[in-house]
Scaffold this active site. Structure first.
Site, PDB file in Angstrom:
ATOM      1  N   ASP A 218     -34.389   4.650 -43.327  1.00 53.47           N
ATOM      2  CA  ASP A 218     -33.540   5.053 -42.208  1.00 53.47           C
ATOM      3  C   ASP A 218     -32.317   4.146 -42.203  1.00 53.47           C
ATOM      4  O   ASP A 218     -32.427   2.957 -42.507  1.00 53.47           O
ATOM      5  CB  ASP A 218     -34.294   4.928 -40.881  1.00 53.47           C
ATOM      6  CG  ASP A 218     -35.337   6.017 -40.688  1.00 53.47           C
ATOM      7  OD1 ASP A 218     -35.188   7.099 -41.277  1.00 53.47           O
ATOM      8  OD2 ASP A 218     -36.299   5.783 -39.941  1.00 53.47           O
TER       9      ASP A 218
ATOM     10  N   ASP B 277     -33.795  13.495 -41.166  1.00 52.77           N
ATOM     11  CA  ASP B 277     -34.120  13.608 -39.736  1.00 52.77           C
ATOM     12  C   ASP B 277     -33.093  14.488 -39.027  1.00 52.77           C
ATOM     13  O   ASP B 277     -33.444  15.314 -38.177  1.00 52.77           O
ATOM     14  CB  ASP B 277     -34.137  12.226 -39.072  1.00 52.77           C
ATOM     15  CG  ASP B 277     -35.170  11.289 -39.655  1.00 52.77           C
ATOM     16  OD1 ASP B 277     -36.195  11.766 -40.176  1.00 52.77           O
ATOM     17  OD2 ASP B 277     -34.954  10.061 -39.585  1.00 52.77           O
TER      18      ASP B 277
END
EC number: 3.4.23.36
Length: 170
Positions: A124, A146
């Site tokens: 991330d 995401d």
């Protein structure tokens, strides 16, 4: 099931491009940014590129569960769900719904690739200030995969609520 060949090829190409963008961005983050460090900040500290890993799912839920359960809930079940999503893509005639499903599938594939090949967890790197909304100063760090899933789900809900009954093929 009668499958339109052009729709199949177009969908697969779109999926490939989205997964490539996700994986390439994660590769660059892993290669050039040490875990836990901030690389760039834009608009003050509103938007940052940082490198963190997530061994759970959304908001790191399940990060501390047993690895066997983690494999079941974060790999096996999502793969089964993505197979069904792909089947829905092939049958869907509405372009908006098909794009929404392609986004969801591409995001799922991107994060499953991380779970399979990155033992430290899903990469991330997008970090956004959230101004205390819901008690969060910063939104949980996320990645392109995401974003694809969230945009896809949002688009599908909008389509389902407002456009589905108005037109069969936009």
């Amino acid at each position: 099931m009668n499958i339109d060949r052009n729709r199949l090829i177009g969908s697969v190409i779109f999926i490939f491009i989205l997964v490539f963008i996700d994986q390439w961005s994660k590769y660059l983050v892993v290669k050039y940014i040490s875990i836990g460090t901030e690389y760039l900040s834009f608009f003050g500290d509103f938007f940052k590129i940082i490198h963190v890993r997530n061994t759970g799912i959304l908001f790191s839920i399940g990060a501390n569960i047993n690895s066997s359960l983690k494999n079941l809930f974060f790999l096996v079940i999502p793969i089964i769900i993505l197979v069904f999503v792909f089947c829905f893509i092939l049958k869907e005639t509405n372009k908006i719904a098909r794009i929404a499903l392609i986004l969801i599938l591409s995001g799922g594939i991107g994060n499953i690739i991380d779970r399979l090949f990155r033992p430290l967890g899903v990469v991330d790197f997008l970090d956004v200030k959230f101004f205390g909304i819901f008690g969060l100063q910063r939104w949980p760090t996320f990645n392109f995969a995401d974003s694809y899933v969230v945009i896809g789900i949002t688009l599908f809900i909008i389509y389902d609520l407002f456009a589905k009954n108005k037109s069969t093929d936009l």
